[in-house]
Design an enzyme around this catalytic site. Structure first.
Site, mmCIF file in Angstrom:
data_model
loop_
_atom_site.group_PDB
_atom_site.id
_atom_site.type_symbol
_atom_site.label_atom_id
_atom_site.label_comp_id
_atom_site.label_asym_id
_atom_site.label_seq_id
_atom_site.Cartn_x
_atom_site.Cartn_y
_atom_site.Cartn_z
ATOM 1 C CB SER A 1 -0.834 -0.002 1.290
ATOM 2 O OG SER A 1 -1.453 1.254 1.492
ATOM 3 C CE1 TYR B 1 -4.356 -2.009 5.131
ATOM 4 C CE2 TYR B 1 -3.100 -0.016 4.668
ATOM 5 C CZ TYR B 1 -3.849 -1.091 4.219
ATOM 6 O OH TYR B 1 -4.092 -1.251 2.876
#
Ligand code: NAD
Length: 256
Positions: A139, A152
């Site tokens: 990401s 995350y």
């Protein structure tokens, strides 16, 4: 590019980005193994339209024993695993001091440790056959932080570190390992965050534009189809010297 004869496993491919990648690999001729929860039959049907062989194998990837069983099942059924796409991931949004410990553990287990387990279990077979592709869906949050996403961001930074190490350890072989770093993609994972913003006034369009406007200069979502196309490129010969990359596809997010 043809992936005829190649066996690909895409984790978390019953939805969103993973499903988009699975569709593209199937279209290129790969036999695709799907994994993930939810709308399994719909996902299998969506990938099967490309005519190739497709199966779904269930496994909760937060559990190392289930990961080992999954990789073993793939090897037993098809005799090989050529392309590993580590895509399964979850999100939780909360300030660090209020971050639920069990959510931290789950996110690290799925978004980071599962990538280690699938990779360590798949590499010996790739080395035996002298070819392999590992594509990790990280990401932009593997390269920069955002508030309220402690687990995350930590996991995705870890995935990019792991990608580099695996790329170095395989550098003198025809096995490559790379990461793709998407910005916002409109999938169930992001829809949850839009819903949270829209909870105040129910205005989904405003919430979507606010979410994009804060980070993604193009003000457009990246699509699973675009990420499928990049994954396919990374599987090909033209990408054989792309090693250890963290390739952002983010509407300009990281250019700022
Ligand atoms: P999604 O929620 O649409 O799909 C997640 C997939 O993972 C589903 O198939 C789900 O069943 C599966 N899954 C969840 N828990 C699992 C578990 N314990 N074991 C096995 N499978 C499990 O999400 P998405 O947006 O398509 O995200 C896919 C990947 O892309 C994730 O790693 C995510 O972090 C990453 N990503 C997403 C975005 C985005 O904007 N959507 C941006 C950057 C990176």
């Amino acid at each position: 590019m043809s992936l005829q004869g190649k066996i690909a496993l895409v984790t978390g491919s019953t939805s969103g980005i993973g499903l988009g990648i699975a569709r593209r690999l199937a279209e290129a001729g790969a036999t695709v193994v799907l994994n993930g929860f939810g709308e399994v039959e719909t996902a299998v049907a969506e990938v099967a339209v490309f005519g190739g062989s497709v199966v779904h194998l269930a496994a909760d990837l937060t559990q190392p024993a289930e990961i080992a069983a999954l990789i073993e099942q793939v090897q037993q059924r098809f005799g090989r695993l050529d392309i590993l796409v580590n895509n399964a991931g979850i999100q939780h949004v909360a300030p660090v001091e209020a971050f639920p410990v069990e959510r931290w553990d789950q996110i690290i287990a799925l978004n980071l440790s599962a990538v280690f387990h699938t990779t360590r279990l798949t590499l010996p077979g790739m080395r035996e056959r002298g070819w392999g592709r590992i594509v990790n869906i990280a990401s932009v949050h593997g390269l920069v932080g955002s508030a309220q996403k402690a687990a995350y961001v930590a996991a995705k930074h870890g995935v990019i570190g792991l990608t580099k190490v695996v790329a170095l350890e395989t550098a003198r072989s025809a096995i490559t390992c790379n990461a793709i770093c998407p910005g916002w993609v409109l999938t169930p994972l992001v829809q949850q965050q839009i819903d949270q913003r829209a909870a105040v006034d129910g205005d989904q369009a405003r919430a979507r534009m606010e979410l994009l406007g804060e980070k993604q200069p193009s003000l457009e979502f990246v699509t699973p189809e675009q990420l499928g196309e990049l994954t396919l490129f990374l599987c090909g010969e033209a990408a054989s010297q792309v090693r250890g990359a963290a390739w952002n596809v983010d509407g300009g997010w990281l250019a700022q």
